[in-house]
Design an enzyme around this catalytic site. Structure first.
Site, PDB file in Angstrom:
ATOM      1  N   THR A   7       0.844  -1.189   0.000  1.00  0.00           N
ATOM      2  CA  THR A   7       0.000   0.000   0.000  1.00  0.00           C
ATOM      3  C   THR A   7       0.882   1.243   0.000  1.00  0.00           C
ATOM      4  O   THR A   7       2.014   1.192   0.491  1.00  0.00           O
ATOM      5  CB  THR A   7      -0.915   0.045   1.246  1.00  0.00           C
ATOM      6  OG1 THR A   7      -1.742   1.208   1.188  1.00  0.00           O
ATOM      7  CG2 THR A   7      -0.124   0.097   2.548  1.00  0.00           C
ATOM      8  N   ASN A   8       0.357   2.332  -0.526  1.00  0.00           N
ATOM      9  CA  ASN A   8       1.084   3.598  -0.449  1.00  0.00           C
ATOM     10  C   ASN A   8       0.484   4.498   0.621  1.00  0.00           C
ATOM     11  O   ASN A   8       0.844   5.660   0.749  1.00  0.00           O
ATOM     12  CB  ASN A   8       1.085   4.297  -1.814  1.00  0.00           C
ATOM     13  CG  ASN A   8       2.059   3.614  -2.751  1.00  0.00           C
ATOM     14  OD1 ASN A   8       3.209   3.377  -2.395  1.00  0.00           O
ATOM     15  ND2 ASN A   8       1.595   3.243  -3.938  1.00  0.00           N
ATOM     16  N   LYS A  12      -2.580   3.320   6.827  1.00  0.00           N
ATOM     17  CA  LYS A  12      -2.907   1.884   6.853  1.00  0.00           C
ATOM     18  C   LYS A  12      -1.702   1.080   7.329  1.00  0.00           C
ATOM     19  O   LYS A  12      -1.837   0.129   8.084  1.00  0.00           O
ATOM     20  CB  LYS A  12      -3.294   1.406   5.444  1.00  0.00           C
ATOM     21  CG  LYS A  12      -4.655   1.879   4.969  1.00  0.00           C
ATOM     22  CD  LYS A  12      -4.934   1.251   3.603  1.00  0.00           C
ATOM     23  CE  LYS A  12      -6.182   1.799   2.958  1.00  0.00           C
ATOM     24  NZ  LYS A  12      -6.369   1.270   1.594  1.00  0.00           N
ATOM     25  N   ASP A  68      -8.161  -3.960  -0.877  1.00  0.00           N
ATOM     26  CA  ASP A  68      -8.962  -3.143  -1.784  1.00  0.00           C
ATOM     27  C   ASP A  68     -10.354  -3.029  -1.186  1.00  0.00           C
ATOM     28  O   ASP A  68     -10.862  -3.983  -0.593  1.00  0.00           O
ATOM     29  CB  ASP A  68      -9.028  -3.769  -3.177  1.00  0.00           C
ATOM     30  CG  ASP A  68      -9.358  -2.721  -4.233  1.00  0.00           C
ATOM     31  OD1 ASP A  68      -8.526  -1.827  -4.443  1.00  0.00           O
ATOM     32  OD2 ASP A  68     -10.459  -2.771  -4.825  1.00  0.00           O
ATOM     33  N   THR A  69     -10.942  -1.846  -1.314  1.00  0.00           N
ATOM     34  CA  THR A  69     -12.230  -1.578  -0.674  1.00  0.00           C
ATOM     35  C   THR A  69     -13.195  -0.934  -1.651  1.00  0.00           C
ATOM     36  O   THR A  69     -12.775  -0.182  -2.532  1.00  0.00           O
ATOM     37  CB  THR A  69     -12.027  -0.607   0.521  1.00  0.00           C
ATOM     38  OG1 THR A  69     -11.236  -1.263   1.505  1.00  0.00           O
ATOM     39  CG2 THR A  69     -13.347  -0.201   1.156  1.00  0.00           C
ATOM     40  N   PHE A 148     -12.833  10.074   5.694  1.00  0.00           N
ATOM     41  CA  PHE A 148     -12.460  10.372   4.308  1.00  0.00           C
ATOM     42  C   PHE A 148     -13.452   9.686   3.372  1.00  0.00           C
ATOM     43  O   PHE A 148     -14.368   8.990   3.817  1.00  0.00           O
ATOM     44  CB  PHE A 148     -11.020   9.887   4.032  1.00  0.00           C
ATOM     45  CG  PHE A 148     -10.902   8.383   4.031  1.00  0.00           C
ATOM     46  CD1 PHE A 148     -10.813   7.680   5.207  1.00  0.00           C
ATOM     47  CD2 PHE A 148     -10.898   7.673   2.834  1.00  0.00           C
ATOM     48  CE1 PHE A 148     -10.710   6.291   5.209  1.00  0.00           C
ATOM     49  CE2 PHE A 148     -10.795   6.285   2.824  1.00  0.00           C
ATOM     50  CZ  PHE A 148     -10.702   5.597   4.023  1.00  0.00           C
ATOM     51  N   TYR A 150     -16.298   8.324   1.361  1.00  0.00           N
ATOM     52  CA  TYR A 150     -17.759   8.383   1.450  1.00  0.00           C
ATOM     53  C   TYR A 150     -18.284   8.465   2.887  1.00  0.00           C
ATOM     54  O   TYR A 150     -19.490   8.326   3.112  1.00  0.00           O
ATOM     55  CB  TYR A 150     -18.354   7.144   0.767  1.00  0.00           C
ATOM     56  CG  TYR A 150     -18.061   7.048  -0.712  1.00  0.00           C
ATOM     57  CD1 TYR A 150     -18.858   7.713  -1.650  1.00  0.00           C
ATOM     58  CD2 TYR A 150     -16.988   6.302  -1.186  1.00  0.00           C
ATOM     59  CE1 TYR A 150     -18.586   7.623  -3.008  1.00  0.00           C
ATOM     60  CE2 TYR A 150     -16.708   6.207  -2.549  1.00  0.00           C
ATOM     61  CZ  TYR A 150     -17.510   6.871  -3.444  1.00  0.00           C
ATOM     62  OH  TYR A 150     -17.246   6.794  -4.790  1.00  0.00           O
ATOM     63  N   HIS A 176     -15.239  -1.992   8.130  1.00  0.00           N
ATOM     64  CA  HIS A 176     -14.941  -3.047   7.162  1.00  0.00           C
ATOM     65  C   HIS A 176     -13.448  -3.388   7.155  1.00  0.00           C
ATOM     66  O   HIS A 176     -13.056  -4.536   7.225  1.00  0.00           O
ATOM     67  CB  HIS A 176     -15.381  -2.569   5.776  1.00  0.00           C
ATOM     68  CG  HIS A 176     -15.008  -1.135   5.496  1.00  0.00           C
ATOM     69  ND1 HIS A 176     -15.511  -0.094   6.228  1.00  0.00           N
ATOM     70  CD2 HIS A 176     -14.152  -0.580   4.616  1.00  0.00           C
ATOM     71  CE1 HIS A 176     -15.001   1.030   5.798  1.00  0.00           C
ATOM     72  NE2 HIS A 176     -14.161   0.773   4.811  1.00  0.00           N
ATOM     73  N   ARG A 177     -12.600  -2.336   7.098  1.00  0.00           N
ATOM     74  CA  ARG A 177     -11.162  -2.570   7.028  1.00  0.00           C
ATOM     75  C   ARG A 177     -10.671  -3.229   8.320  1.00  0.00           C
ATOM     76  O   ARG A 177      -9.887  -4.171   8.282  1.00  0.00           O
ATOM     77  CB  ARG A 177     -10.424  -1.243   6.796  1.00  0.00           C
ATOM     78  CG  ARG A 177      -9.050  -1.436   6.205  1.00  0.00           C
ATOM     79  CD  ARG A 177      -8.454  -0.154   5.658  1.00  0.00           C
ATOM     80  NE  ARG A 177      -9.184   1.025   6.028  1.00  0.00           N
ATOM     81  CZ  ARG A 177     -10.066   1.636   5.230  1.00  0.00           C
ATOM     82  NH1 ARG A 177     -10.293   1.211   4.019  1.00  0.00           N
ATOM     83  NH2 ARG A 177     -10.731   2.691   5.651  1.00  0.00           N
TER      84      ARG A 177
HETATM   85  P1  IMP Z   1      -9.058   1.707  -1.138  1.00  0.00           P
HETATM   86  O1  IMP Z   1      -9.152   0.421  -1.880  1.00  0.00           O
HETATM   87  O2  IMP Z   1      -8.853   1.525   0.338  1.00  0.00           O
HETATM   88  O3  IMP Z   1      -8.092   2.657  -1.771  1.00  0.00           O
HETATM   89  O4  IMP Z   1     -10.487   2.398  -1.265  1.00  0.00           O
HETATM   90  C1  IMP Z   1     -11.062   2.746  -2.509  1.00  0.00           C
HETATM   91  C2  IMP Z   1     -12.036   3.889  -2.345  1.00  0.00           C
HETATM   92  O5  IMP Z   1     -13.130   3.472  -1.519  1.00  0.00           O
HETATM   93  C3  IMP Z   1     -11.469   5.114  -1.636  1.00  0.00           C
HETATM   94  O6  IMP Z   1     -10.874   5.995  -2.544  1.00  0.00           O
HETATM   95  C4  IMP Z   1     -12.703   5.721  -1.001  1.00  0.00           C
HETATM   96  O7  IMP Z   1     -13.395   6.490  -1.948  1.00  0.00           O
HETATM   97  C5  IMP Z   1     -13.534   4.519  -0.664  1.00  0.00           C
HETATM   98  N1  IMP Z   1     -13.323   4.095   0.735  1.00  0.00           N
HETATM   99  C6  IMP Z   1     -12.540   3.068   1.153  1.00  0.00           C
HETATM  100  N2  IMP Z   1     -12.590   2.951   2.485  1.00  0.00           N
HETATM  101  C7  IMP Z   1     -13.419   3.923   2.920  1.00  0.00           C
HETATM  102  C8  IMP Z   1     -13.857   4.313   4.217  1.00  0.00           C
HETATM  103  O8  IMP Z   1     -13.505   3.748   5.260  1.00  0.00           O
HETATM  104  N3  IMP Z   1     -14.707   5.369   4.257  1.00  0.00           N
HETATM  105  C9  IMP Z   1     -15.133   6.027   3.139  1.00  0.00           C
HETATM  106  N4  IMP Z   1     -14.743   5.714   1.928  1.00  0.00           N
HETATM  107  C10 IMP Z   1     -13.889   4.658   1.802  1.00  0.00           C
END
Ligand code: IMP
Length: 190
Positions: A7-8, A12, A68-69, A148, A150, A176-177
Site C-alpha cells: 500500500t502507499n 494503513k 482493496d475496498t 475520508f 464516502y 470493514h477494514r
Molecule cells: P481503497 O481500496 O482503500 O483505496 O479504497 C477505494 C475507495 O473506496 C477510496 O478511494 C474511497 O473512496 C472509498 N473508501 C474506502 N474505504 C473507505 C472508508 O472507510 N470510508 C469512506 N470511503 C472509503
C-alpha cells in the site's frame, strides 16, 4: 517473519504495525525496493487486491498482502463497488463522488449499502483472502467532518452517527477494514 504491505497509504501501514506483534515485521513497498505504481485494473475488489499482491510477490519475491475496498449500494446494483475511488471520473475528488451518489439516490427508497474490504495475502506462494463488511445505509445528505471518502453519507447499521460523525477510534472499532485486518491477524497469529 517479514511481510510487505502493498500500500502507499502510510496510515494503513501504521495501523497494521500496531496490530501485529514482534514476530512479524511489516515492510513498506519502498523498504522492499518497490517505488512503482501498483496495477489495479481488475473488475472486482477481490481481483484488484490479488493483482496488487501478485505484482509484489512476483516482482520482489517477498511475502506480502494488499487490500482493496469498495462501497456497494443495493439500489445501484452494487455500484460504485470496485470503481469507488474514481466513480465520478478519472480526475474526480471524494466530494464529486458523493454528489453523484446523492443525485443517483435522490428518488431511491432502498438506501441499503455496505463497505467491503478484501485483503489478499500471499504467503510462500500460497494465496489467502480475507473479507470485512460493514452494513449500513446511504443518507440523504452529508453529515460530519471526520474520516475520508464516502464517510459523510454512510451510516452503519445499529448506529445513529454517520462514519464522518464518529471519531477514528469509534469508526475503527466497527469498520470493514478493521474486520478484514482482524481476520488477517487471526490467521497470522492464531
Ligand atoms: P481503497 O481500496 O482503500 O483505496 O479504497 C477505494 C475507495 O473506496 C477510496 O478511494 C474511497 O473512496 C472509498 N473508501 C474506502 N474505504 C473507505 C472508508 O472507510 N470510508 C469512506 N470511503 C472509503
Amino acid at each position: 517473519m517479514q511481510i510487505c504491505f502493498a500500500t502507499n497509504n502510510k496510515g494503513k501501514l501504521q495501523e497494521i504495525k500496531t496490530l501485529l506483534d514482534r514476530n512479524f515485521t511489516i515492510k513498506s513497498l519502498q523498504e522492499v525496493g518497490c517505488n512503482e505504481e501498483l496495477p489495479e485494473t481488475r473488475t472486482t475488489i477481490e481481483g484488484n487486491s490479488l493483482q496488487k499482491a501478485e505484482f509484489v510477490w512476483r516482482k520482489y519475491n517477498v511475502n506480502c498482502f494488499a487490500d482493496d475496498t469498495g462501497l456497494e449500494i443495493e439500489a445501484l446494483n452494487g455500484e460504485p463497488g470496485v470503481y469507488s475511488a474514481r466513480y465520478a471520473g478519472p480526475d474526480c475528488n471524494p466530494e464529486d463522488n458523493m454528489v453523484l451518489i446523492l443525485e443517483k439516490m435522490k428518488e431511491k427508497e432502498n438506501r441499503k449499502a455496505q463497505f467491503r474490504t478484501c485483503i489478499t495475502l500471499i504467503l510462500n506462494g500460497v494465496v489467502h483472502q480475507f473479507e470485512g463488511i460493514v452494513k449500513g445505509e446511504i443518507l440523504y445528505q452529508k453529515r460530519g467532518e471526520h474520516g475520508f471518502g464516502y464517510d459523510p453519507i454512510f451510516k452503519p447499521e445499529g448506529h445513529e452517527k454517520s462514519f464522518a460523525e464518529m471519531n477514528m477510534e469509534e469508526k475503527n472499532s466497527i469498520s470493514h477494514r478493521a474486520k478484514a485486518v482482524e481476520a488477517l491477524v487471526k490467521f497470522l497469529k492464531p
